[in-house]
Enzyme design. Structure first.
Site, short mmCIF file in Angstrom:
data_model
loop_
_atom_site.label_atom_id
_atom_site.label_comp_id
_atom_site.label_asym_id
_atom_site.label_seq_id
_atom_site.Cartn_x
_atom_site.Cartn_y
_atom_site.Cartn_z
N LYS B 81 -1.67 1.90 4.77
CA LYS B 81 -1.26 1.40 3.44
C LYS B 81 -0.54 0.06 3.59
CE LYS B 81 1.13 2.98 -0.76
NZ LYS B 81 2.03 4.03 -1.32
N SER B 156 0.49 5.68 -5.89
CA SER B 156 0.17 4.32 -5.54
C SER B 156 -0.79 4.19 -4.36
CB SER B 156 1.45 3.56 -5.19
OG SER B 156 2.06 4.09 -4.02
N SER B 180 3.12 9.47 -4.47
CA SER B 180 2.10 8.48 -4.13
C SER B 180 1.22 8.83 -2.94
CB SER B 180 2.74 7.11 -3.88
OG SER B 180 3.16 6.55 -5.09
#
Lengths: 99, 503
Positions: B81, B156, B180
């Site tokens: 990420k 997210s 997330s």
């Protein structure tokens, strides 16, 4: 609970160092008002005698030995800067015109 | 799609170690897959082709020389990420304010992955600064859900979840501040784990809400998530909130769960996470999953956690408050974007113009909300009350875990919604995190494991464990995963539709 006015959004934006357009003021005033109205539910515990929790892990100050260890050198530290002069961060003037 | 991209991480590592396949071949297969499908999915913001192949080559050299594997995941590709720093590649956090920013150091998670011989393929898309539940808040465009390209992959960490479901990577790293990792896992039919707060280092994780942020493993199977968990977790002196305790034995727990016996395990169903707002298909898949746990021998007990109803409002005061402070560092002086520096404007004016140009709407909303909640006159009513709610939620968890070993709920109230459906209504977007937020506020472990489909879209089962008891959730998830596959005719992820491939 007070509602959030357009002027208040402009004030918050100034505090947060965010330039906002007139259109954004209208948009954010409506949305922030709606969000604050929803989150204001937490006020129902305001008068109760409950200790606040800022952090889920019960840690206090964490210390390490005061010894020199490697860090970034000047070149590494300034490599991503928007502007550099003589190996230092070059920044816009920090005082207003009236100063 | 080659067979190599269909393999689990555990199988890839075993085949590489046994010289059945080289790590370079595995990595190349995944790079080819990214080239073929990422135009449609947009999971990646940066693909690190050359270094990925070099890392794979190093693993192959170890194998050839007979050196012991660096870890049980040596040679396995992973998607990182874009909120975790990695030297030599940009870290953008999905924001224009950090466009092309090259961090001068590796996050501890990144360092641990590299030392373990894990092959980092690239950086994945995300909601800007991890604020969002759909990945639509990325400044670089949304990621699409491989189950239906018109739908969101969660957020997210939608880039990480979509990369798994599109078979672009068998492993990914996410970060979970309010859900997330778990909500993207749920809506893409993948496994997502939020470890106990403080057990995975936050050093090099660009801060959104420091008391809630936690990095964790994402995978297509529970075992793969556990193997990755053990690679990234552990005490780190560079993170002052890092817990100095042994990593919970999560891989052993998966092996135990795989025996398919949950006798003596008490599973609590959270009363508050049902009813209005929960899609019928989500409720049905959840109920079926609970029945399956019962059939595996678990004792099912309904448990009420009344303060969980206040978790969402408390979170949307605490997280924005911390964010408004954390994001003050983006001041256009030392790194990142600078706008309007024309020689006449002051530093403060340049700062305001830069933040206006560099931050998207959701980030601005949250900064202003946090600034409001921390303002003199409102502090006690908002931030102070939210901190009291946080105490009540921890007490509810304590009371619940006195009665049961784990708690379960749907991971999120709905399946993946359509791109654009909630962007104009922040409160509707925030409700996607309804069931995941309590574990962030209390800091305990929680994971999401796929539990079926509703109208062809994946549903997630959330399993919550007490702090530092992460292994309990893994054991239950592993047992459930096996029973689910047996009952539903094979792994759920195999039912993801084929993507159009570009050659």
């Amino acid at each position: 609970m007070p509602s959030i006015s357009r002027d208040e959004v402009a004030h918050l934006a100034r505090l947060a160092r965010l330039a906002v357009t007139e259109a954004e003021l209208d948009l954010f005033a409506g949305q922030l008002d709606q969000i604050v109205a929803a989150v204001a539910q937490v006020g129902q515990v305001a008068d109760q005698d409950i200790p606040p929790t800022s952090h889920s892990v019960p840690l206090t100050n964490v210390f390490r030995a005061d010894v020199v260890r490697p860090g970034l050198n000047q070149q590494q530290a300034t490599a991503a800067a928007p502007a550099v002069e003589d190996g230092r961060f070059r920044v816009p003037r920090i005082l207003g015109e009236e100063a | 799609m080659t067979e190599l991209t269909r393999l689990t991480a555990a199988d890839i590592a075993a085949k590489v170690a046994a010289k059945e396949v080289s790590a370079v071949e595995v990595t190349q297969a995944h790079l080819d897959r990214i080239a073929a499908v990422d135009h449609a999915v947009h999971a990646f913001l940066h693909v690190d082709t050359e270094r990925a192949l070099a890392a794979a080559k190093a693993v192959d050299d170890d194998v050839a020389a007979g050196r012991p594997a660096a870890s049980p995941l040596a040679g396995v590709p992973l998607a990182l990420k874009d909120v975790l720093t990695m030297q030599g590649a940009p870290t953008t956090c999905g924001s224009k304010i950090l466009e092309n920013w090259q961090p001068p150091y590796d996050a501890t998670v990144t360092r641990r992955l590299l030392e373990a011989g894990v092959v980092i393929l690239g950086k994945t898309n995300m909601d800007e600064f991890a604020m969002g539940s759909s990945t639509e808040n990325s400044a670089y465009g949304p990621t699409r859900n491989p189950w239906d390209l018109d739908r969101i992959p969660g957020g997210s960490g939608g880039g990480s979840s979509a990369a798994l479901a599109a078979f672009e990577a068998p492993l990914a790293i996410g970060t979970d501040t309010g859900g997330s990792i778990r909500q993207p896992g749920a809506v893409t039919g993948t496994v997502g784990v939020k470890p106990t707060y403080g057990t995975v280092s936050r050093f090099g994780l660009v801060a959104f809400s420091s008391s809630l942020d936690q990095a964790g493993p994402c995978a297509r199977t529970v075992l793969d998530a556990a193997l990755l968990h053990e690679v990234i977790a552990g005490h780190d002196p560079l993170d002052s909130t890092s817990i100095d305790a042994p990593v919970p034995p999560v891989v052993a727990a998966v092996r135990e769960g795989a025996t398919g016996d949950l006798k003596g395990v008490r599973v609590g169903v959270v009363t508050e996470f049902a009813g209005d707002g929960y899609e019928t298909g989500v409720a049905a898949a959840f109920t079926a999953a609970v029945e399956q746990l019962r059939e595996l021998g678990a004792e099912i007990i309904e448990v009420s956690c009344p303060s969980f109803d206040l978790a969402l409002p408390a979170y949307y005061l605490i997280a924005p408050s911390e964010a408004s402070s954390n994001l003050a560092r983006f001041d256009a002086m030392r790194y990142g974007l600078r706008v309007g520096d024309d020689g006449t404007r002051s530093a403060e004016e340049v700062m305001s113009l830069t933040r206006a140009a560099g931050f998207g709407a959701e980030v601005k909303r949250r900064i202003m909300l946090g600034t409001y909640a921390l303002s003199a006159g409102y502090y006690d009513a908002y931030y102070g009350s939210a901190q009291k709610v946080r105490t009540l939620i921890m007490r509810d968890f304590d009371a619940a875990f006195a009665k049961v070993d784990v708690l379960v709920s749907p991971t999120t109230p709905t399946t993946a919604f359509k791109i654009g459906e909630r962007t104009a209504d922040p409160m509707a977007m925030y409700r996607a995190d309804l069931c995941t937020i309590p574990s962030n506020l209390a800091g305990n472990a929680a994971l999401s494991v796929p539990c079926g489909l509703s109208d062809g879209l994946p549903v997630g089962l959330q399993i919550m464990s007490p702090a530092l008891q992460d292994h309990r959730g893994y054991r239950v998830a592993a047992a459930y995963e096996l029973a689910r596959d047996a009952a539903q005719g094979g792994p759920l992820i195999n039912r993801v539709p084929e993507l159009e491939v570009v050659h």
